[in-house]
Structures are given as C-alpha cells and as structure tokens.
Design a protein around this motif. Sequence first.
Motif, mmCIF file in Angstrom:
data_model
loop_
_atom_site.group_PDB
_atom_site.id
_atom_site.type_symbol
_atom_site.label_atom_id
_atom_site.label_comp_id
_atom_site.label_asym_id
_atom_site.label_seq_id
_atom_site.Cartn_x
_atom_site.Cartn_y
_atom_site.Cartn_z
ATOM 1 N N THR A 1 46.136 37.733 37.567
ATOM 2 C CA THR A 1 45.229 38.796 37.108
ATOM 3 C C THR A 1 43.856 38.772 37.767
ATOM 4 O O THR A 1 43.109 39.747 37.661
ATOM 5 C CB THR A 1 45.033 38.709 35.587
ATOM 6 N N ALA A 2 43.481 37.681 38.418
ATOM 7 C CA ALA A 2 42.150 37.573 39.038
ATOM 8 C C ALA A 2 42.236 36.691 40.267
ATOM 9 O O ALA A 2 43.090 35.795 40.343
ATOM 10 C CB ALA A 2 41.148 36.995 38.046
ATOM 11 N N PHE A 3 41.352 36.924 41.229
ATOM 12 C CA PHE A 3 41.356 36.078 42.415
ATOM 13 C C PHE A 3 40.777 34.704 42.096
ATOM 14 O O PHE A 3 40.115 34.497 41.070
ATOM 15 C CB PHE A 3 40.578 36.742 43.559
ATOM 16 N N ALA A 4 41.029 33.757 42.992
ATOM 17 C CA ALA A 4 40.456 32.414 42.876
ATOM 18 C C ALA A 4 39.952 31.965 44.244
ATOM 19 O O ALA A 4 40.592 32.231 45.263
ATOM 20 C CB ALA A 4 41.496 31.423 42.349
ATOM 21 N N ALA A 5 38.806 31.298 44.259
ATOM 22 C CA ALA A 5 38.260 30.694 45.464
ATOM 23 C C ALA A 5 38.538 29.191 45.415
ATOM 24 O O ALA A 5 38.195 28.538 44.432
ATOM 25 C CB ALA A 5 36.760 30.951 45.571
ATOM 26 N N LEU A 6 39.164 28.664 46.454
ATOM 27 C CA LEU A 6 39.561 27.259 46.497
ATOM 28 C C LEU A 6 38.766 26.526 47.569
ATOM 29 O O LEU A 6 38.632 27.018 48.699
ATOM 30 C CB LEU A 6 41.056 27.123 46.823
ATOM 31 N N SER A 7 38.255 25.340 47.222
ATOM 32 C CA SER A 7 37.563 24.467 48.172
ATOM 33 C C SER A 7 38.177 23.080 48.065
ATOM 34 O O SER A 7 38.136 22.469 46.994
ATOM 35 C CB SER A 7 36.064 24.407 47.871
ATOM 36 N N LEU A 8 38.759 22.588 49.168
ATOM 37 C CA LEU A 8 39.444 21.301 49.163
ATOM 38 C C LEU A 8 38.453 20.188 49.489
ATOM 39 O O LEU A 8 37.959 20.096 50.615
ATOM 40 C CB LEU A 8 40.590 21.303 50.177
ATOM 41 N N LEU A 9 38.171 19.344 48.501
ATOM 42 C CA LEU A 9 37.227 18.246 48.689
ATOM 43 C C LEU A 9 37.888 17.022 49.311
ATOM 44 O O LEU A 9 37.229 16.226 49.976
ATOM 45 C CB LEU A 9 36.602 17.862 47.345
ATOM 46 N N ASP A 10 39.178 16.854 49.061
ATOM 47 C CA ASP A 10 39.895 15.688 49.595
ATOM 48 C C ASP A 10 41.392 15.970 49.532
ATOM 49 O O ASP A 10 41.853 16.806 48.756
ATOM 50 C CB ASP A 10 39.558 14.431 48.794
ATOM 51 N N GLY A 11 42.140 15.248 50.350
ATOM 52 C CA GLY A 11 43.584 15.360 50.331
ATOM 53 C C GLY A 11 44.088 16.592 51.059
ATOM 54 O O GLY A 11 43.414 17.164 51.929
ATOM 55 N N ALA A 12 45.296 17.015 50.687
ATOM 56 C CA ALA A 12 45.917 18.198 51.289
ATOM 57 C C ALA A 12 46.896 18.783 50.277
ATOM 58 O O ALA A 12 47.485 18.065 49.465
ATOM 59 C CB ALA A 12 46.647 17.838 52.578
ATOM 60 N N CYS A 13 47.078 20.095 50.336
ATOM 61 C CA CYS A 13 48.058 20.737 49.468
ATOM 62 C C CYS A 13 48.491 22.062 50.068
ATOM 63 O O CYS A 13 47.795 22.650 50.901
ATOM 64 C CB CYS A 13 47.527 20.927 48.053
ATOM 65 N N LEU A 14 49.648 22.522 49.627
ATOM 66 C CA LEU A 14 50.125 23.851 49.950
ATOM 67 C C LEU A 14 49.723 24.810 48.847
ATOM 68 O O LEU A 14 49.781 24.466 47.658
ATOM 69 C CB LEU A 14 51.649 23.872 50.078
ATOM 70 N N VAL A 15 49.305 26.010 49.227
ATOM 71 C CA VAL A 15 49.268 27.126 48.296
ATOM 72 C C VAL A 15 50.577 27.879 48.520
ATOM 73 O O VAL A 15 50.813 28.404 49.609
ATOM 74 C CB VAL A 15 48.066 28.055 48.541
ATOM 75 N N ARG A 16 51.432 27.899 47.515
ATOM 76 C CA ARG A 16 52.763 28.492 47.651
ATOM 77 C C ARG A 16 52.873 29.695 46.737
ATOM 78 O O ARG A 16 52.517 29.630 45.555
ATOM 79 C CB ARG A 16 53.826 27.457 47.304
ATOM 80 N N TRP A 17 53.337 30.811 47.285
ATOM 81 C CA TRP A 17 53.553 32.029 46.516
ATOM 82 C C TRP A 17 54.857 32.668 46.980
ATOM 83 O O TRP A 17 55.524 32.141 47.880
ATOM 84 C CB TRP A 17 52.365 32.974 46.642
ATOM 85 N N ARG A 18 55.229 33.774 46.357
ATOM 86 C CA ARG A 18 56.531 34.367 46.660
ATOM 87 C C ARG A 18 56.675 34.748 48.121
ATOM 88 O O ARG A 18 57.777 34.759 48.662
ATOM 89 C CB ARG A 18 56.762 35.600 45.786
ATOM 90 N N GLY A 19 55.567 35.056 48.768
ATOM 91 C CA GLY A 19 55.641 35.518 50.152
ATOM 92 C C GLY A 19 55.485 34.439 51.203
ATOM 93 O O GLY A 19 55.562 34.725 52.403
ATOM 94 N N GLY A 20 55.223 33.188 50.800
ATOM 95 C CA GLY A 20 55.046 32.157 51.808
ATOM 96 C C GLY A 20 54.240 30.989 51.284
ATOM 97 O O GLY A 20 54.137 30.760 50.069
ATOM 98 N N GLU A 21 53.631 30.241 52.213
ATOM 99 C CA GLU A 21 52.806 29.101 51.830
ATOM 100 C C GLU A 21 51.708 28.894 52.865
ATOM 101 O O GLU A 21 51.848 29.267 54.039
ATOM 102 C CB GLU A 21 53.649 27.831 51.676
ATOM 103 N N LEU A 22 50.614 28.315 52.404
ATOM 104 C CA LEU A 22 49.446 28.058 53.244
ATOM 105 C C LEU A 22 49.018 26.621 53.041
ATOM 106 O O LEU A 22 48.802 26.187 51.905
ATOM 107 C CB LEU A 22 48.295 29.003 52.859
ATOM 108 N N LEU A 23 48.904 25.866 54.133
ATOM 109 C CA LEU A 23 48.481 24.472 54.053
ATOM 110 C C LEU A 23 46.954 24.399 54.074
ATOM 111 O O LEU A 23 46.304 24.958 54.954
ATOM 112 C CB LEU A 23 49.047 23.670 55.231
ATOM 113 N N LEU A 24 46.401 23.674 53.103
ATOM 114 C CA LEU A 24 44.962 23.423 53.047
ATOM 115 C C LEU A 24 44.711 21.932 53.181
ATOM 116 O O LEU A 24 45.388 21.124 52.535
ATOM 117 C CB LEU A 24 44.374 23.914 51.727
#
Length: 334
Positions: A266-289
């Motif tokens: 329902t709303a956007f989110a702003a993500l800032s990675l301080l440490d480590g790594a993760c995927l943002v995964r959604w129905r259309g794909g994934e993004l490595l941060l």
Amino acid sequence: MNPYPLLLEPTFHERIWGGTALADLFGYALPSPLIGECWAVSAHPNGPSVVKNGPLAGKTLLDVWAAYRSWFGPLAADRFPLLVKLIDANDDLSVQVHPDDAYARAHEGGEPGKSECWLILKAAPGASLVYGHTATTREELAAHIQRGEWDRLLTRVPVKPGDFLYVPSGTVHAIGKGIVLLEVQQNSDVTYRLYDYDRRDASGRPRPLHVDKALDVVTVPACVPVVAPAVRHCPGATVTRYVRTRHFAVERWTVHGTAALDAVRTAFAALSLLDGACLVRWRGGELLLRKGDHALVPVLEGGAELVGRADVVVAYPGKAEEAALEAAAGRAPD
C-alpha cells in the motif's frame, strides 16, 4: 510499465565540515575529501538520486515520481515526501533550526518544512550534539543569542552508535564532530543557521546566518521528544520501529532469513543497507542489495520479501492522522 524496486545512485555534497568517513564505512568513491552529505534516496531538485537498474536506468527519482505517480501509493503530497541522507560530521555543524510546513510555505516559496530523525552509526569517544535549549521565553532566547551566550543556551547530549533521536521542526540542534549518522527527513532543503562558530567559507567570507527567521520558528520552551523504540520479532527478521509520525515512519530490520515486507502493498519504502547483503524479492524478480546500497521499493501487488542477512533501515511515508509522537510531546501538528 510494471513497478519494480529501484536501485539508486546517491549524490554527494561537499560541506565545510565534511570528510571521508563515508568512503571508509561504505566504500563510496567520493568526489572530494570534504563530503558532508550523501543524499541517498532523494527526489529533491538540489540533488536527485539516479536509477541504476531496469528500464528506468538513468532517470532520476524526481523523473519517476512525475511519470509513475501510482507507484508511490495514495499520497496527498504534491512532492515526494522523504529525503534519506548519510551525514559525516568531520567537524561541528552549525547550530540551526528548521521551520514547520506552514512557515516554510509562507516564507520559502512553497518548500515544505523540515522535521527529521537521526540514527547514529558512528561516534568518536566523547562525541555529543546540540539537542534543544534552556530558554523559557522567546525574549530570553533572543537575549542569549544577542550576547553570544551559547554555552548557557544550548543543551548538549552525548551519543553513541545505535542511538536514535527525533528532531521535529522548531528544535535547535547541531550534529557534533566525530559523528556519522543516517537521517530521514521531510523532502526539504530549508535550514536557518543561528550560529556557525565564526567560521568562514572557502572565499574567506562568514557563512550567512538567519537569526530573525530562526527566532520566528524555534519552539520555546524547548520540547524534546523521548523516543521509545518498539521491537517486534517476525519470521526472518527482528524489527525495531523508532518513530511513526505524520511525516515518516522509520524502522531498523535485522534480517536473518526470509522476511515479508508487506507494507509495500500500500505504500512505498526506502531501504538503506547498513551491513550485510540481501535480496529484495517480488513477483516480478529480485534485486540484490549490498552494504551501502539504497533502494526505493514501490507499491507492489503481493508485497515483497527481504532474503539474506543484513542490517537495513526502512523508511515509509507518514500519514496525516499519525501525530502520536507530537501529541505525546505536547506539540501541535505542523
């Protein structure tokens, strides 16, 4: 075009008090040894972030906001509401204050006011910052300023990594030397300087002060809110919510598996990675941060997941009815 998470290229801003700590902490290639601010998630004309991935690569976040308004959810605002920064205080910042929305609209060409909050990432031993003042009346405030009685007027507080402070409009403040922090604020670039330690710029001129406007907007007596973080344990993450106001909500996610980021339904989110790594995964794909990356996750049908092990700050837009923190602090809404 279907919405997708945007990996953002920040902009870097030279400041008289800046340094190189952001390169040391996050590996950024800084354009100057005096970088004070990284505008990480920005749709402000003075430094918009640039999209690095997908069909919109090369466009600014300001462009995306204008062309794909529905990606950001049902917001009443006429501009993108947030600005996320990293700040390196290699020296003391000026003592300053920001106006509320009504004052800024009337005096700053329609620019919004500026409430902000800080997550301390690094602090030298003994580091402190200015957070509030001692004056009980506006006349007393003006007298201290006129006489230069800064030690009597300003309230200083020590800080350490992990501390979180909410700085509503009207709060006298100054980030101290040796502090690196992440800031989430309203999307505004309006600052009124009260005092700048008699420093001079690169041309040898004193930097301008804005005492008259500052006196108009400072909250008197000072009203410094107490932040009470709320922790919840979810599958795949521990989430600490620091603040939730009509301007923004800010959380810190310790991801240790697969965690649902349901809010982006329902709303956007702003993500800032301080440490480590993760995927943002959604129905259309994934993004490595990775550490030091910043992303904008738009409204996505089905939401999204964070997958990996990472320390992530997540900021959301606020809602007009969410004024609980201001009310608890005895402040009227902006």
